[in-house]
Design a protein around this motif. Structure first.
Motif, PDB file in Angstrom:
ATOM      1  N   PHE A   1     107.790 -28.795 -11.943  1.00 34.65           N
ATOM      2  CA  PHE A   1     107.723 -29.997 -11.124  1.00 34.65           C
ATOM      3  C   PHE A   1     106.378 -30.076 -10.430  1.00 34.65           C
ATOM      4  N   VAL A   2     105.760 -31.263 -10.466  1.00 30.50           N
ATOM      5  CA  VAL A   2     104.519 -31.509  -9.745  1.00 30.50           C
ATOM      6  C   VAL A   2     104.728 -32.776  -8.922  1.00 30.50           C
ATOM      7  N   ALA A   3     104.600 -32.649  -7.612  1.00 25.44           N
ATOM      8  CA  ALA A   3     104.869 -33.767  -6.704  1.00 25.44           C
ATOM      9  C   ALA A   3     103.632 -34.627  -6.523  1.00 25.44           C
ATOM     10  N   ALA A   4     103.862 -35.923  -6.373  1.00 27.64           N
ATOM     11  CA  ALA A   4     102.789 -36.854  -6.003  1.00 27.64           C
ATOM     12  C   ALA A   4     103.416 -38.174  -5.586  1.00 27.64           C
ATOM     13  N   ASP A   5     102.866 -38.761  -4.530  1.00 27.13           N
ATOM     14  CA  ASP A   5     103.301 -40.072  -4.054  1.00 27.13           C
ATOM     15  C   ASP A   5     102.333 -41.107  -4.614  1.00 27.13           C
ATOM     16  N   PHE A   6     102.788 -41.889  -5.577  1.00 25.72           N
ATOM     17  CA  PHE A   6     101.912 -42.821  -6.272  1.00 25.72           C
ATOM     18  C   PHE A   6     101.558 -44.049  -5.436  1.00 25.72           C
TER      19      PHE A   6
ATOM     20  N   LEU B   1     115.302 -34.939 -19.489  1.00 27.56           N
ATOM     21  CA  LEU B   1     116.373 -34.109 -20.021  1.00 27.56           C
ATOM     22  C   LEU B   1     116.428 -34.196 -21.550  1.00 27.56           C
ATOM     23  N   ALA B   2     116.236 -35.402 -22.093  1.00 24.29           N
ATOM     24  CA  ALA B   2     116.288 -35.572 -23.548  1.00 24.29           C
ATOM     25  C   ALA B   2     115.133 -34.845 -24.223  1.00 24.29           C
ATOM     26  N   LEU B   3     113.945 -34.922 -23.650  1.00 28.15           N
ATOM     27  CA  LEU B   3     112.789 -34.249 -24.237  1.00 28.15           C
ATOM     28  C   LEU B   3     112.934 -32.730 -24.152  1.00 28.15           C
ATOM     29  N   ALA B   4     113.465 -32.257 -23.039  1.00 24.57           N
ATOM     30  CA  ALA B   4     113.701 -30.819 -22.915  1.00 24.57           C
ATOM     31  C   ALA B   4     114.732 -30.349 -23.933  1.00 24.57           C
ATOM     32  N   ALA B   5     115.759 -31.159 -24.165  1.00 23.76           N
ATOM     33  CA  ALA B   5     116.782 -30.806 -25.154  1.00 23.76           C
ATOM     34  C   ALA B   5     116.191 -30.721 -26.554  1.00 23.76           C
ATOM     35  N   ASP B   6     115.048 -31.384 -26.760  1.00 23.42           N
ATOM     36  CA  ASP B   6     114.343 -31.321 -28.038  1.00 23.42           C
ATOM     37  C   ASP B   6     113.405 -30.116 -28.102  1.00 23.42           C
ATOM     38  N   GLY B   7     113.343 -29.354 -27.003  1.00 22.49           N
ATOM     39  CA  GLY B   7     112.534 -28.149 -26.988  1.00 22.49           C
ATOM     40  C   GLY B   7     111.172 -28.292 -26.337  1.00 22.49           C
ATOM     41  N   ALA B   8     110.929 -29.426 -25.660  1.00 26.59           N
ATOM     42  CA  ALA B   8     109.629 -29.660 -25.039  1.00 26.59           C
ATOM     43  C   ALA B   8     109.501 -28.932 -23.707  1.00 26.59           C
ATOM     44  N   HIS B   9     108.244 -28.704 -23.315  1.00 28.15           N
ATOM     45  CA  HIS B   9     107.955 -28.309 -21.933  1.00 28.15           C
ATOM     46  C   HIS B   9     107.660 -29.601 -21.178  1.00 28.15           C
ATOM     47  N   VAL B  10     108.463 -29.901 -20.169  1.00 31.29           N
ATOM     48  CA  VAL B  10     108.399 -31.177 -19.470  1.00 31.29           C
ATOM     49  C   VAL B  10     107.767 -30.994 -18.089  1.00 31.29           C
ATOM     50  N   ILE B  11     106.726 -31.783 -17.827  1.00 27.05           N
ATOM     51  CA  ILE B  11     106.182 -31.853 -16.475  1.00 27.05           C
ATOM     52  C   ILE B  11     106.952 -32.960 -15.762  1.00 27.05           C
ATOM     53  N   VAL B  12     107.759 -32.555 -14.809  1.00 26.31           N
ATOM     54  CA  VAL B  12     108.596 -33.481 -14.045  1.00 26.31           C
ATOM     55  C   VAL B  12     107.791 -33.962 -12.844  1.00 26.31           C
ATOM     56  N   HIS B  13     107.790 -35.260 -12.620  1.00 30.84           N
ATOM     57  CA  HIS B  13     107.036 -35.816 -11.492  1.00 30.84           C
ATOM     58  C   HIS B  13     107.946 -36.656 -10.590  1.00 30.84           C
ATOM     59  N   GLY B  14     107.655 -36.611  -9.317  1.00 33.67           N
ATOM     60  CA  GLY B  14     108.328 -37.462  -8.337  1.00 33.67           C
ATOM     61  C   GLY B  14     107.781 -37.169  -6.951  1.00 33.67           C
ATOM     62  N   ARG B  15     108.360 -37.815  -5.960  1.00 31.77           N
ATOM     63  CA  ARG B  15     107.925 -37.584  -4.579  1.00 31.77           C
ATOM     64  C   ARG B  15     108.749 -36.499  -3.900  1.00 31.77           C
ATOM     65  N   ASN B  16     110.000 -36.365  -4.312  1.00 30.84           N
ATOM     66  CA  ASN B  16     110.943 -35.500  -3.617  1.00 30.84           C
ATOM     67  C   ASN B  16     111.042 -34.149  -4.325  1.00 30.84           C
ATOM     68  N   ALA B  17     110.592 -33.103  -3.652  1.00 28.16           N
ATOM     69  CA  ALA B  17     110.562 -31.771  -4.271  1.00 28.16           C
ATOM     70  C   ALA B  17     111.966 -31.250  -4.560  1.00 28.16           C
ATOM     71  N   GLU B  18     112.916 -31.542  -3.698  1.00 32.48           N
ATOM     72  CA  GLU B  18     114.284 -31.047  -3.908  1.00 32.48           C
ATOM     73  C   GLU B  18     114.891 -31.658  -5.166  1.00 32.48           C
ATOM     74  N   ARG B  19     114.718 -32.955  -5.328  1.00 33.24           N
ATOM     75  CA  ARG B  19     115.254 -33.597  -6.535  1.00 33.24           C
ATOM     76  C   ARG B  19     114.487 -33.152  -7.778  1.00 33.24           C
TER      77      ARG B  19
END
Length: 297
Positions: free
Chosen positions: A84-89, A48-66
């Motif tokens: 958003f790009v999902a991946a289970d690490f 959220l902070a990087l996006a507020a600075d004007g960045a394009h953020v690649i969001v990662h996590g396991r849960n697509a809804e979140r």
């Protein structure tokens, strides 16, 4: 007399060297950043902070809804953008596939924040999909894959940065029992995985710096009030906002010391000296290459 004194004061002021201007903080407006583990906790705050600075953020996590919820919040903010790009690490194949997708779709990557992590304090050994100790796999091996597979993309955007979110929690790697199979070894898991991140940073940073990529590691804050800490049943000592501010301080800092370990916002030392042991670092490199199938670039 007053006129003379005034003239002398003016001449003295003119003779003084001009104060050096403070370098401006870096801006990520229009830049592309990847924050792993960014659907919750510290990672979410960083996204959220990087996006507020004007960045394009690649969001990662396991849960697509979140993940989509974070993307939607960024979009509603009207400044940066996100996907958003999902991946289970917990699966190395999933990490490799994720890295390949990012490398293919993002020719220039300005910032990688290796933040995804898990922690356990139940005294039980948890295994990854590959049979590795889970904290070592998620907290460390996934980052090894990402920094090496995405190095060309980071180099293409140079000067660029890698921030490895480590910890003051530190247990030296026992190369005879890295996967914590000995009795009572599981308690060392989190500290071992985090010290491995610091060692990797020290070892790889010089070569990455030659490509214009500055890699550092840091302890963001102690026991932040995140879902992970709450799950451990340990009372928080600090806030996720404090951790976010310390990480963002490094993200935006005009200069960083490549390979350094920062304690919050200040260069410090890990609580175990193993990262300073060149032979141990080389053993870690060899082990990492063997376990992940990803060679040091």
């Amino acid at each position: 007399m007053r006129t003379v004194l005034a003239c002398l004061s003016i001449l003295a002021a003119l003779a003084l060297p001009a104060a050096a201007a403070e370098p401006a903080p870096l801006s990520y407006a229009g830049k592309t950043v990847l924050v792993t583990g960014s659907t919750d906790g510290l990672g979410r705050e960083l996204a959220l902070a990087l996006a507020a600075d004007g960045a394009h953020v690649i969001v990662h996590g396991r849960n697509a809804e979140r993940g989509q919820a974070v993307v939607d919040e960024i979009t509603a903010g009207g400044k940066g953008s996100a996907r958003f790009v999902a991946a289970d690490f917990s699966s190395l194949q999933a990490v490799r596939d994720f890295a390949e997708a990012i490398a293919r779709d993002t020719p220039r990557l300005d910032l990688l924040v290796n933040n995804a992590g898990v922690a356990f304090n139940d005294g039980t050994r948890h295994a990854s999909a590959d049979g590795h100790e889970l904290q070592f796999a998620v907290n460390y091996l996934a980052g090894w894959v990402l920094v090496n597979r995405l190095r060309p993309n980071l180099a293409a955007a140079a000067p660029s940065r890698i921030i490895n979110v480590a910890s003051l929690s530190a247990e030296p790697i026992d190369f005879d029992d890295v996967m914590l199979e000995a009795p009572d070894a599981a308690r060392r898991g989190y500290g071992q995985s985090k010290l491995a991140q610091v060692s990797m940073t020290v070892e790889l940073a010089p070569a990455f710096a030659a490509d214009g990529i500055t890699m550092v590691s840091l302890h963001p804050a102690t026991l932040m009030n995140t879902t992970m800490v709450e799950g451990l049943g340990i009372p928080p000592r600090t806030t996720v906002e404090a951790g976010r501010d310390h990480v963002m301080g490094l993200v935006r800092a005009p200069t960083l010391v490549a390979g350094a370990f920062y304690v919050e916002g200040t260069p410090g030392e890990p609580l175990d000296p193993q990262p300073s042991d060149a032979a141990a670092r080389q053993r870690l490199v060899t082990l990492s290459e063997q376990l992940t199938g990803v060679a040091r670039d």
